[in-house]
Every structure is written in structure tokens, then in C-alpha cells.
Write a protein that holds these residues in place. Sequence first.
Motif, PDB file in Angstrom:
ATOM      1  N   PHE A  15      93.501   8.201  36.917  1.00  0.00           N
ATOM      2  CA  PHE A  15      92.684   8.459  35.782  1.00  0.00           C
ATOM      3  C   PHE A  15      91.633   9.141  36.011  1.00  0.00           C
ATOM      4  O   PHE A  15      90.892   9.305  37.171  1.00  0.00           O
ATOM      5  N   LYS A  16      91.337  10.046  34.930  1.00  0.00           N
ATOM      6  CA  LYS A  16      90.055  10.845  35.088  1.00  0.00           C
ATOM      7  C   LYS A  16      88.973  10.097  34.295  1.00  0.00           C
ATOM      8  O   LYS A  16      88.896   9.807  32.960  1.00  0.00           O
ATOM      9  N   MET A  17      87.947   9.676  35.341  1.00  0.00           N
ATOM     10  CA  MET A  17      86.867   8.910  34.617  1.00  0.00           C
ATOM     11  C   MET A  17      85.427   9.544  34.467  1.00  0.00           C
ATOM     12  O   MET A  17      85.084   9.936  35.666  1.00  0.00           O
ATOM     13  N   PRO A  18      85.037   9.798  33.221  1.00  0.00           N
ATOM     14  CA  PRO A  18      83.596  10.568  33.256  1.00  0.00           C
ATOM     15  C   PRO A  18      82.650   9.650  33.648  1.00  0.00           C
ATOM     16  O   PRO A  18      82.626   8.354  33.317  1.00  0.00           O
ATOM     17  N   CYS A  19      81.545  10.129  34.390  1.00  0.00           N
ATOM     18  CA  CYS A  19      80.367   9.387  34.739  1.00  0.00           C
ATOM     19  C   CYS A  19      79.260   9.733  34.064  1.00  0.00           C
ATOM     20  O   CYS A  19      78.072   9.330  34.697  1.00  0.00           O
TER      21      CYS A  19
END
Length: 364
Positions: free
Chosen positions: A211-215
Motif C-alpha cells: 500500500f502507498k500510504m500518505p503521511c
Amino acid sequence: MYESRGKGRTMSITSRLWFSAVTFLTGFSRPMLYSYQGSLPRLPLPALKDTMSRYLRSVRPLMNDDDYARMEKLADDFQNGIGKKLQRYLVLKSWWATNYVTDWWEEFVYLRGRSPLMVNSNFYGTDAILLHPTNKQAARAANVCHAAFLFRRLIERQQLQPIMVQNAVPLCSYQYERTFNTCRIPGLETDKIIHFGDSTHIAVYHAGRYFKMPCYYKGKLLTPKELQIQFERILSDDSVPEKGEAFLGALTAGERKPWAEARSKYFSKGINRTSLEVIERSAFVLILEEDSHDYSEEDPEQLDNFGHAMLHGKGYDRWYDKSFNVIVMKNGRIGFNAEHSWADAAIMAHLWEYVLTEDLMDSG
């Protein structure tokens, strides 16, 4: 700085005065991370004779008398032959390089190695085993992720103090630059280290899926609670991995040449390239494990199993090329797996100490 120390040795008066003066002067200001970079001394180049003497001393315990006698002969031939020419090259390089060995060490000790990184190069760290702030996997992951980005901010703003030996002698801080947004890229003959621009996302691996998880949102780091919500959504996602997705990390665990060939053949365009860039350009990789590990005084084997999980996992559930992976077990225990070529263990230890401290403070 180079005076011999140890049991039975006394520091000279000159060194004592120097340490006192440096300690007194630095007490008036808080040095920034790279404050001392321009004043660090060049790495001294030992004489060829001294190098050979130390080499023979280091190999003596590993050899019997016959083998050591042969090695003495080889060392003498080297010292009186090609060694003289090579030493002259080192002298020339030491005149224009602050450290005549750094680039060669990085390339020939690490990047040219063709064997798997998983157990030959990468290293690991575990949780503070006597403290266990929470059993909630998403909460622990959020706290650790948030603390890691705070550490990155301190690096960017140079607000970390340089590591000081005896609170007086600074160590080089160059390696901090590559702690985040860094990945080792495989090559046919030699790998390379790529440090990408500032990344606002992490790559998360769970149940065979990436998963690409924005922070960040609008340039602002998300709070631990906001990060926790995203981790909870990932944990509750029951989607099935794409074909081959679950075992993709095994490519980074094996021999380097086959990985370089596969990367060139299958990941040079399309969705594969886009997906690979998400992982390689991420700030770091975070693994949400489906297993649990813990520590028990009554069962020391549990800690052994914990260490094994941090070092190699299942062989396919880590991205061994990444500067570091944060691993969060199902029961909230944490650890890390770090690639070695980008920095010494001291830098990763500094990051991990900060993360654990911030995590425990947030949990408290």
C-alpha cells in the motif's frame, strides 16, 4: 584525537587541556548537525609497513604456524613489491579526499557484493523488550511512523546534535542525509545507492499486499491518530494480493545479478515500474506482520525467534534494498531491518533510540 587510550594508559597534559578547552567553548552554543563537517580532520594514512604489521597481527589467531609463515612471506613480497606503487596512489588520493577509503569501501565492500543482502549485509534491531506500551498494532505503527518523520525533520533542520566521542570529539554526520528516501538499486556488476527527493509517503506491506500510504496533508505531517486510522483501514482490508505481489520482496533477498536482470526486464515500464517506484521512493517501508513475537524470561527461545523475524522474516516480506524497514508485529511489538551500505549502525541506532523514546512518551 588519535592518542592511544585504554587500561593503564594516561591521557597527556596536552590532550587534557584540549578536551577542557573544547568542552568549555562548546558549552556556550548548541552545535547543529553539520556544524563540524568543515573542520573534521582528514583520515590519516598509515605507512605501508604499519599496515602490513597490523594485518599480520589480525590474521595470526586464525592461522597455524605453517600458514602464518607463508602469510608473512606473502606480506613481505607485497610490501617490497606492488605495495609500494599502491601506497603512492593512496598518498595522492589522500591529498584531495578527506577520507581516502570511503568511496572504495562503499563500492567494493558493499555495492559490488553479489551475494544476498538478507543475511550477509542487512542488520536488525528489536523493541525495548522490558516495555510493551500497547497491544494495538495500528496504534503502535502510528506512533513509530510519526516519530520517524519527526526524526527526519530534525535531520532536515539540522537540529540533531552531532554524535560526540567523550562529549568533545565530533563524528562525521554525512550519513544522516541518506537515512530516509533512500534505496539500494541492483546492478549486473555493482549496485548503486539512490537518495530520492523528499517523500511524503511510506510503503506498507500487509498480508501479501503493498500500500502507498500518505503521511502528509497540505505539507503538514499527520498526527499519530490520523496515521492510526489509515493503518486500521489497511488491517481491515480483505482484498486479495495480485499475482506474485506477496512474494515480490524475495527479489531483494536473493542474489543481486538475477534481481538486476529481473528489474530491467519486468519493471522498466507500465504498472510494474510505477508500483516499484512507490516502494523505492518511499520514506521507508513499514511491515504490518500477521505473526506475534514477544520476550519471556522463562523462555529465552522467544527472543531468538523475535530476532530471526527481524533479520529475515519469511524471506519475501521485507524490502531488503530499502534503507530501513520498520516491522510491527500483530501484538504491537516492533523492530527494524536496515540495509548496511548507506550508513554505519550508529546512525540507525540513533534513529531507533529516538523512535522508541518518542513512542513511549506518546503512549504514556
